[in-house]
Design an enzyme around this catalytic site. Structure first.
Site, PDB file in Angstrom:
ATOM      1  N   GLU A 244       0.850  -1.270  -0.130  1.00 55.00           N
ATOM      2  CA  GLU A 244       0.179   0.076   0.135  1.00 55.00           C
ATOM      3  C   GLU A 244       0.958   1.202  -0.012  1.00 55.00           C
ATOM      4  O   GLU A 244       1.805   1.291   0.844  1.00 55.00           O
ATOM      5  CB  GLU A 244      -0.702  -0.013   1.258  1.00 55.00           C
ATOM      6  CG  GLU A 244      -2.314  -0.231   0.847  1.00 55.00           C
ATOM      7  CD  GLU A 244      -2.964  -0.459   2.332  1.00 55.00           C
ATOM      8  OE1 GLU A 244      -2.726   0.519   3.197  1.00 55.00           O
ATOM      9  OE2 GLU A 244      -3.607  -1.194   2.687  1.00 55.00           O
ATOM     10  N   GLY A 245       0.508   1.926  -0.939  1.00 61.60           N
ATOM     11  CA  GLY A 245       1.502   3.059  -0.940  1.00 61.60           C
ATOM     12  C   GLY A 245       0.924   4.477  -1.086  1.00 61.60           C
ATOM     13  O   GLY A 245      -0.481   4.587  -0.960  1.00 61.60           O
TER      14      GLY A 245
ATOM     15  N   LYS B 181       1.342  -1.058  -9.730  1.00 65.71           N
ATOM     16  CA  LYS B 181       1.162   0.054  -8.589  1.00 65.71           C
ATOM     17  C   LYS B 181      -0.048   1.206  -9.253  1.00 65.71           C
ATOM     18  O   LYS B 181       0.221   1.583 -10.112  1.00 65.71           O
ATOM     19  CB  LYS B 181       2.319   0.811  -8.398  1.00 65.71           C
ATOM     20  CG  LYS B 181       2.288   2.143  -7.478  1.00 65.71           C
ATOM     21  CD  LYS B 181       3.678   2.044  -6.675  1.00 65.71           C
ATOM     22  CE  LYS B 181       4.168   3.636  -6.788  1.00 65.71           C
ATOM     23  NZ  LYS B 181       5.385   3.854  -6.166  1.00 65.71           N
TER      24      LYS B 181
ATOM     25  N   ASP C 147      14.473   8.885  -0.119  1.00 67.39           N
ATOM     26  CA  ASP C 147      13.417   8.243   0.504  1.00 67.39           C
ATOM     27  C   ASP C 147      13.960   6.693   0.771  1.00 67.39           C
ATOM     28  O   ASP C 147      13.287   5.452   0.849  1.00 67.39           O
ATOM     29  CB  ASP C 147      11.979   7.877  -0.001  1.00 67.39           C
ATOM     30  CG  ASP C 147      11.180   7.501   1.051  1.00 67.39           C
ATOM     31  OD1 ASP C 147      11.470   7.691   2.341  1.00 67.39           O
ATOM     32  OD2 ASP C 147       9.921   7.256   0.790  1.00 67.39           O
TER      33      ASP C 147
ATOM     34  N   GLY D   7      -1.656   4.415  -3.814  1.00 66.14           N
ATOM     35  CA  GLY D   7      -2.733   3.443  -3.865  1.00 66.14           C
ATOM     36  C   GLY D   7      -1.963   2.247  -3.847  1.00 66.14           C
ATOM     37  O   GLY D   7      -0.903   1.924  -3.306  1.00 66.14           O
TER      38      GLY D   7
END
Ligand SMILES: Nc1ncnc2c1ncn2[C@@H]1O[C@H](COP(=O)(O)OP(=O)(O)OP(=O)(O)O)[C@@H](O)[C@H]1O
Ligand SMILES: [Mg+2]
Lengths: 642, 301
Positions: free
Chosen positions: A41-42, A62, A162, A45
């Site tokens: 889950e990002g 994704k 990140d 979405g």
């Protein structure tokens, strides 16, 4: 145009010419994939596992959520796609194509998916799997691959921004790939050179990057001219995490993050971090208790070379922090035991970060530690015996202690679970979210805002939380902390006067001191990708609203265990906020001046639903088809369109 | 598939193929190629002006124009009978601006295009074309705005799909400066800055070229040609040797580009005459009207 001699494109022999590539045109339909289960889950979405009907291979899809229909195609996705299309390296995730899902018979917008090769694990999920016991050669192999990927990225002028275990994907052949380029950006400086660390940057970038636990000290102290060294810090954290099987620096706040970093590697001084005292500081705090650091103690058991590399990666001085080129040459990788070849790393049952969350579904906060994650009990595979089994592998005991959950560095703080289970000390109603409120001392817990997405600027939330699957509760072993907080406190009323101090009349909403007041935070040439508009009027209010939501979202997921995407929020809010509120750009001034009073929607209440009706495309359709027929007829050598 | 060879240096552009140049969606849909050129030129010109009004740096405007131009080429490119020029130029600007460090609200972009809409023509000397005292003529009402924004977001996705999500555009401006430095022309600053300005002007004009120079040639070649031509025009002496070879450009390509850049002036003049006091069709309706007008004029009906 048609008069152009067609021969011209062939005239540049020295540069590799790539035809304007429209392979994605009319992109593959989602129909050519058989969707299997959700694996992640990002921010954009969900990520699904899917089998291609074309080649039988397994891919990850994704979904790109159209968060904000008003602003169009999400900027993070746009950026990620753009960067991934430029990159090609075995240790960087490859974007295969875009897939389109069109719901027939509805006017719904098409949903787009980014298609990447399916990877069995993300490193976070893998480490969390109790049945997985990495041996030194495996850790070395992953580290080597991570560093190679970073070397390539940095040499391509790209900052990832990140780095974290959940963004490192690993397939069942032992190949590690860096993923998630939603925060990445082009790096305008010289690329790292051997022996010269990350060098220095000449321009400012936004500090609102990197998930907190992986955020380097210079970012916590608000250095804007940061370098590729920020990713190297993250690599150091991941390195440690592979030994401890959990994140090593799990700060509860930015300030606490800085504190536990200094506890581990020593507090900053003019020797180990020249220039540290000229930085704005962390939440206004600029003086730190002298600490010698306890890295030796915490990692000493894993060997001197481990500690040595760790020290290089977790160097406070970002100029001296080892770069990927040099790290790859560290003796750690040539000392025995040697890194495994990726293909020699045993197969593990698939595990993703999401598993942990799902595995805990239905549990309240503060309960017993999670059971083995979903994939965990499967174990096995060709080499299962000996080390994917129930105990530590034969002959590898280094990891043993990790099992006992030695507290991470900074252990003066309670372990994660303690704060995860805290409950909101104040409940706030939706309408109150705009009113800044801080804890009594200005640092206490902010009350949780209603669960509103930052992009939901007005009207009732389109995707209200209640329509969504139940929240994975808190209490999973290590929910990630937020990405940074790009809040720009602003006084909407001073909006029209470019001279008025921005947020003069507002007390900080956050528990932190308002970093943004610092003039350093807004030079004119900062980077930003993100539309964050200040067009005046109500809209601004809503934007502040939005900002507030995101600000407190990070607290929310800590204090409100039942919120829908608890941990996800905690990991993602930063990015969402960044999407819409990236502070680094000159536009706040620009937009105000350039179009003047006209540029002010007085009311945007009418939601643009009607754009959907304009999707009647049959005549166009027909033409397209005709055209295609003709084209195929005329020329079927056309390469770019297969 | 695209990803099989995804590596694309940041300094290199994907170029159009011969096939893509040979036809276009518009031509397949029956739009005469001179009209097509006019429309695309007018659209690019509109973007250039809008970009300035939006206070955008030239490189972002240039990227947007390149994206816009790419959209229309090839038989699977956008057709002028399927998409209005104005919609595509607006969305191209918005898209590239979004990816830049200078994001603008949809409202800003729409307002600017609305303002430019009130001009009788966006070609030639703009001054006489607008009644600045009459804000009514360019006011974008809330209803119009909402509709246009919906159109904008829709168009944005269409552009992305047509371009295969390839939004990378490399530009020749920086390279141009590097080359000038390499050629040592900055010793004498007066002429050098004149030369550099001239070269940039050619690079800017080339963006609007009906020969789609930015789609057919890599940035180094464009920069080299612009320098060559400007040096000739300003009387700056460059090395006698075939210096362009050093910059990845052979004589043939250089020659082609220089001629193309020189021809811009005549092209623009012709367009100005052709569309004096009116505009090249910028919407689907205008396009249909224009086609009809042409057909009638040619006595087909
Ligand atoms: N190719 C893949 N194969 C398998 N799993 C994947 C793949 N890509 C992503 N995932 C899973 O989905 C998760 C989220 O993916 P990713 O990080 O790309 O999305 P994101 O929206 O950027 O997420 P976030 O903001 O939460 O970091 C990953 O942590 C991983 O577990
Ligand atoms: Mg991620």
């Amino acid at each position: 145009m048609a008069s152009t001699p067609a021969a011209t494109p062939a005239a540049t022999p020295k540069t590799a010419i790539k035809p304007l590539d429209r392979t994605f045109h009319g992109s593959t339909s989602i129909g050519s994939y058989e969707l299997e289960q959700k694996v992640g889950e990002g921010t954009f979405g969900e990520v699904y596992r899917a089998k291609s009907r074309k080649d039988g291979e397994v891919y990850a899809l994704k979904r790109i959520l159209m968060h904000n229909e008003k602003d169009g195609f999400p900027i993070t996705a746009l950026r990620e796609i753009k960067l991934l299309k430029m990159l090609s390296h075995v240790n960087i995730i490859r974007l295969e194509e875009m897939a389109v899902e069109r719901e027939k018979g509805t006017r719904k917008k098409a949903t787009l998916y980014m298609v990447t090769p399916y990877m069995d694990h993300d490193l976070s999920g893998l480490l969390d799997n109790r049945d997985v016991h990495l041996q030194v050669p495996h850790v070395k192999s992953y580290m080597l691959q991570l560093l190679r990927g970073l070397k390539y990225l940095h040499n391509s002028h790209i900052l990832h921004r990140d780095m974290k275990a959940a963004n490192l994907l690993i397939d069942n052949k032992g190949i590690l790939k860096i993923a998630d380029f939603g925060l990445a950006r082009h790096y305008d400086e010289d690329v790292p050179k051997p022996g010269q660390g990350g060098g220095e940057a000449k321009r400012d970038y936004t500090t609102l990057v990197v998930t907190r636990w992986y955020r380097p000290p210079e970012l916590l102290l608000q250095l804007r001219r940061y370098t590729t060294a920020i990713d190297m810090w993250g690599a150091g954290c991941v390195f440690g995490e592979m030994f401890k099987k959990k994140p090593i620096l799990t700060g509860k706040s930015d300030l606490n993050q800085a504190e536990i970093i200094f506890e581990l590697v020593g507090s900053p001084n003019d020797n180990n971090m020249p220039g540290w005292h000229t930085l704005p500081g962390c939440d206004g705090v600029r003086a730190w208790d002298p600490q010698p650091g306890n890295l030796d103690k915490v990692f000493g058991q894993y060997g001197d070379d481990t500690v040595s590399l760790m020290r290089q990666l977790l160097k406070l001085d970002w100029r001296k922090r080892i770069n990927a080129i040099d790290a790859l040459k560290h003796p750690y990788f040539t000392n025995h035991p040697l890194p495994s070849r990726p293909e020699d790393i045993p197969w593990f049952a698939s595990s993703h970060e999401l598993d942990r969350r799902n595995g805990r579904d239905g549990r309240g906060p503060g309960q017993a530690p999670p059971p083995a994650p979903a994939g965990g009990t499967v174990g096995g595979g060709p080499n299962a015996e000996g080390w994917a089994g129930k105990g530590p592998p034969n002959g590898s005991s280094w990891e043993g202690n990790g099992r006992n959950s030695r507290q991470p560095p900074g252990s003066s703080h309670p372990p994660n679970r303690a704060y995860e289970s805290r409950i909101p000390n104040e409940i706030r109603l939706p309408n109150e979210t705009r009113v800044p409120k801080a804890g009594p001392d200005g640092r206490g817990a902010p009350p949780p805002p209603p669960r509103r997405q930052p992009w939901q600027t007005d009207a009732p939330p389109v995707r209200s939380a209640s329509h969504l699957p139940p929240a994975p509760p808190e209490g999973s072993r290590h929910p990630l902390p937020p990405r940074p907080d790009p809040f720009i406190p602003r006084d909407p009323h001073s909006r029209d006067s470019s001279h008025a101090p921005r947020e003069s009349s507002h007390p900080p909403r956050d528990t932190r001191p308002p970093r943004d007041r610092d003039p350093h935070r807004k030079p004119a040439n900062l980077d930003s990708y993100v539309p964050s508009y200040s067009t005046g009027g109500r809209r601004d209010d809503r934007r502040d609203d939005r900002r507030d939501d995101c600000r407190s979202a990070e607290r929310e997921d800590r204090y409100r265990p039942s919120s829908r995407d608890g941990r996800r929020g905690s990991r993602d809010e930063g990015r969402r906020r960044l999407n819409y509120d990236d502070v680094d750009n000159p536009r706040s001034r620009d937009d105000r001046s350039d179009t003047g009073g006209r540029d002010r929607p007085r009311d945007e209440r009418p939601r643009d639903r009607d754009h959907r009706r304009s999707r009647t495309r049959s005549p166009a359709r027909e033409r397209t088809r005709e055209r295609e027929r003709e084209k195929e007829h005329r020329d079927n050598r056309d390469v770019y369109r297969r | 598939m695209a990803a099989s060879s995804p590596h694309l240096s940041q300094l290199v552009n994907p170029l159009v193929s011969v096939d893509q140049l040979a036809s276009s969606g518009s031509q397949l849909d029956g739009v005469p190629s001179d009209l097509e050129s006019s429309c695309i030129y007018a659209g690019a010109q509109l973007m250039q002006i809008a970009g300035i009004l939006l206070r955008l740096p030239q490189d972002i405007i240039a990227q947007a124009i390149v994206i816009f131009s790419r959209f229309w080429i090839g038989s699977d490119g956008g057709s002028l009978r399927e998409f209005g020029v104005k919609d595509v130029s607006l969305a191209s600007i918005y898209l590239m601006v979004k990816l830049s460090a200078y994001p603008k609200a949809p409202r800003s972009v729409i307002n600017v295009f609305g303002y430019l809409d009130s001009f009788h023509s966006t070609l030639g000397d703009l001054k006489g074309h607008v009644d600045t005292n009459n804000p009514e003529s360019y006011y974008v009402s809330e209803g119009t705005y909402v509709a246009q924004r919906a159109q904008l977001t829709k168009m944005e996705t269409i552009i992305l799909k047509v371009l295969g999500f390839q939004t990378h555009v490399a530009l020749p401006y920086n390279i141009c400066i590097n080359y000038l430095q390499a050629l040592d022309v900055f010793v004498d600053h007066e002429t050098a800055s004149h030369l550099a300005k001239r070269a940039f002007a050619h690079l800017n004009s080339a963006l609007l070229s009906p020969q789609l120079l930015y789609l057919t040639h890599q940035p180094p070649a464009l920069a080299t040609a612009a320098i060559y031509l400007s040096a000739k025009e300003t009387g700056v002496k460059l090395p006698d040797a075939e210096w362009w070879e050093v910059f990845d450009t052979d004589r043939e390509e250089l020659g082609f580009l220089v001629v193309a850049m020189i021809s811009m002036e005549d092209f623009v003049k012709e367009e100005n005459v052709k569309w004096e006091n009116r505009k090249a069709p910028s919407t689907l309706i205008e396009m249909e009207n224009e086609l009809e007008r042409k057909a009638t004029a040619n006595g087909h009906h």
